[in-house]
Write an enzyme that holds these catalytic residues in place. Structure first.
Site, mmCIF file in Angstrom:
data_model
loop_
_atom_site.group_PDB
_atom_site.id
_atom_site.type_symbol
_atom_site.label_atom_id
_atom_site.label_comp_id
_atom_site.label_asym_id
_atom_site.label_seq_id
_atom_site.Cartn_x
_atom_site.Cartn_y
_atom_site.Cartn_z
ATOM 1 N N CYS A 86 0.842 -1.202 0.000
ATOM 2 C CA CYS A 86 0.000 0.000 0.000
ATOM 3 C C CYS A 86 0.881 1.257 0.000
ATOM 4 O O CYS A 86 1.567 1.539 -0.968
ATOM 5 C CB CYS A 86 -0.970 -0.043 1.177
ATOM 6 S SG CYS A 86 -2.375 1.082 0.995
ATOM 7 N N HIS A 173 -3.701 -5.049 0.649
ATOM 8 C CA HIS A 173 -3.168 -5.549 1.928
ATOM 9 C C HIS A 173 -3.180 -7.079 1.952
ATOM 10 O O HIS A 173 -4.200 -7.687 2.269
ATOM 11 C CB HIS A 173 -3.990 -4.994 3.097
ATOM 12 C CG HIS A 173 -3.757 -3.545 3.348
ATOM 13 N ND1 HIS A 173 -2.735 -3.083 4.145
ATOM 14 C CD2 HIS A 173 -4.394 -2.445 2.886
ATOM 15 C CE1 HIS A 173 -2.755 -1.754 4.167
ATOM 16 N NE2 HIS A 173 -3.756 -1.346 3.411
ATOM 17 N N GLU A 175 -1.900 -8.950 4.127
ATOM 18 C CA GLU A 175 -1.886 -9.449 5.505
ATOM 19 C C GLU A 175 -3.269 -9.691 6.085
ATOM 20 O O GLU A 175 -3.413 -10.400 7.087
ATOM 21 C CB GLU A 175 -1.099 -8.489 6.411
ATOM 22 C CG GLU A 175 -1.750 -7.139 6.666
ATOM 23 C CD GLU A 175 -1.457 -6.092 5.599
ATOM 24 O OE1 GLU A 175 -1.634 -4.902 5.893
ATOM 25 O OE2 GLU A 175 -1.058 -6.462 4.477
ATOM 26 N N GLY A 229 -3.260 -15.345 34.652
ATOM 27 C CA GLY A 229 -3.534 -14.916 33.286
ATOM 28 C C GLY A 229 -2.616 -15.636 32.307
ATOM 29 O O GLY A 229 -1.675 -16.334 32.704
#
EC number: 6.3.5.2
Length: 517
Positions: A86, A173, A175, A229
């Protein structure tokens, strides 16, 4: 280990796109190590990093503006393959002698690229590609030594290539998942053009991390604040694998955890995995410090300060601990670096991003600082941690401290814990838990009239919250079935004495945030 997993590497230069971290995650998924640096990096740093390939990210700026970002000239002098995405394609074209112009037609969303000729970037792909566009400017003249390898109806140069120098540019893009062949295009560049091997795997990451921990700490002891966590749990397993009983985990129960969470942490890490754990029951201390505080930011700071004090006190009891292990992950490093220097390039420095006291006089062990969250979860599975723990919905650092609105009281936390447990239990039972990105219950400090049998009651209100999101930057409220919501509401009101009303939050982000505080 036969090869160093960092030996083959891709450098991603960040021009400010919201998708830049996604580019890095895709390269890692392919099995190759990469780092994400700011576009204005020094030549000496690139030389030292010695990448096998460079990717120029997208960005919000316009190449037609005088002071817009440009790739360092060394990128094109280094002899390394380059892929511009891009904005990255536009600056490549402009810097190498092509022309970029503003356009009246902004191309945003799906587009079809017609692939022309043969290019390494489109190897094994169809002649027509569904892609995701997000640009205003476009290349109107490619550099002299490039050829056009893709176009759309509105973008004459949707892809360009200089096969000899191994320079490629795509206006879309690759990705994002909307670009169907995007991962293949990135593989073609990283594995095919750059010649990298798939050395970056969960197994090799664990092997490398364990070896580095052993080398770093030697025979010293290590202390870790274990919250239960994802990040701290994976750190605990890695460090324990490296040094065994020389690791001591400190679990601070602040009274702001989910139902039975403290016992679950002790059962899993103490009983099942055999780690040394010190449990500190600090509920009264936290609640006392929070008394009279209703401002969300003040509550957050108070919880953070008390945790630091408690952890500091416990660490001082462990006279032989020379190292502090932390669950810092790569996005933390990028964010912290950018806030300090304006650049995302300090992965080698060991600044403390965890908010613990600077005077602890301990070295830092941060085995996850190169990893994205999805990579942390994958190696957690490899280390034997259960799926339902690793893929649990996000839980805020201050815990229920920001899910009880206003002042925190033990009564409110106890009611909220039970109500939230019912909501989550029913989501699992209805096979809805993994279909929403985050779900939780909020305690509202208002009373509402209810009817129970022949009597009336005047009790508290809770709100259910469930959202669907890809990146947590924006979110839609989850359209859960009415029958399901009715069942959850009935269970909470009937089973949790003290709650008389249940509401459902139908706010999106924006304008609302996901958490209430």
């Amino acid at each position: 280990m036969t090869k160093n997993i960092h030996d083959q590497r891709i450098l991603i230069l960040d021009f400010g796109s919201q998708y830049t971290q996604l580019v890095a995650r895709r390269v890692r998924e392919i099995g190759v190590y990469c780092e994400l640096w700011s576009w204005d990096v020094e030549e000496a740093d690139i030389r030292e990093f010695n990448p096998d390939g460079i990717i120029l990210s997208g960005g919000p700026e316009s190449v037609t503006e005088e002071n817009s970002p440009r790739a360092p000239q060394y990128v094109f002098d280094s002899g390394v393959p380059v892929l511009g995405v891009c904005y990255g394609m536009q600056t490549m074209a402009e810097q190498l002698g092509g022309k970029v112009a503003g356009s009246n037609e902004r191309e945003f969303g799906y587009a079809q690229v017609k692939v022309s000729g043969e290019s390494a970037i489109f190897k094994d792909l169809e002649a027509t590609q569904d892609v995701w566009m997000s640009h205003g400017d476009k290349v109107v003249e490619i550099p002299a030594d490039f050829v056009k390898v893709g176009e759309t109806d509105t973008c004459p140069y949707a892809a360009m290539a200089n096969e000899e120098k191994k320079y490629y540019g795509v206006q879309f893009h690759p990705e994002v998942t909307h670009t169907k062949g995007g991962l293949q295009m990135l593989e073609n560049f990283v594995l095919g053009v750059c010649g990298c091997e798939r050395l970056w795997t969960s197994e090799s990451i664990i092997e490398d991390a364990v070896a580095r921990i052993k080398e770093q700490v030697g025979d010293d002891e290590v202390i870790l604040g274990l919250s239960g966590g994802v990040d701290s749990s994976v750190v605990a397993m890695l460090v324990h694998r490296a040094i065994g009983d020389k690791l001591t985990c400190v679990f601070v129960d602040n009274g702001l955890l989910r139902l039975n969470e403290g016992q679950q942490v002790m059962d899993m890490f103490g009983d099942k995995f055999g780690l040394n754990i010190i449990k500190v029951d600090a509920e009264e201390r936290f609640l006392e410090a929070l008394k009279g505080k209703s401002d969300p930011e003040e509550k957050r700071k108070t919880i953070g300060h008390v945790f630091v004090d408690v952890f500091d006190e416990e660490s001082k009891k462990l006279k032989n601990a020379k190292w502090l292990a932390q669950g810092t992950i790569y996005p933390d490093v990028i964010e912290s670096a950018a806030s300090k220097t304006g650049k995302a390039h300090v992965i080698k420095s060991h600044h403390n991003v965890g908010g613990l006291p600077d005077d602890m006089e301990m070295g830092l062990v941060e085995p996850l600082r190169e990893l994205f969250k999805d990579e942390v979860r994958k190696i957690g599975l490899e280390l034997g941690l259960p799926y339902n723990m690793l893929y649990r919905h996000p839980f805020p650092g201050p815990g229920l401290g920001v899910r009880v609105l206003g002042e925190i009281k033990k009564e409110y936390c106890d009611l909220l814990r039970r109500a939230d447990a019912i909501f989550i239990e029913e989501l699992h039972a209805a096979d809805l838990y993994d279909k929403v990105s985050q779900a939780f219950t909020v305690f509202l400090p208002v009373r509402s009239v209810g009817v129970m049998g022949d009597g009336r009651k005047y009790d508290w209100v809770v709100s259910l919250r469930a959202v669907e999101t890809i990146d947590f930057m924006t979110a839609h409220w989850a359209h859960l079935p009415y029958d399901f919501l009715g069942k959850v509401s009935n269970r909470i009101i009937n089973e949790v004495e003290g709650i008389s009303r249940v509401v459902y939050d139908i706010s999106g982000k924006p304008p609302a945030t996901i958490e209430w505080e």
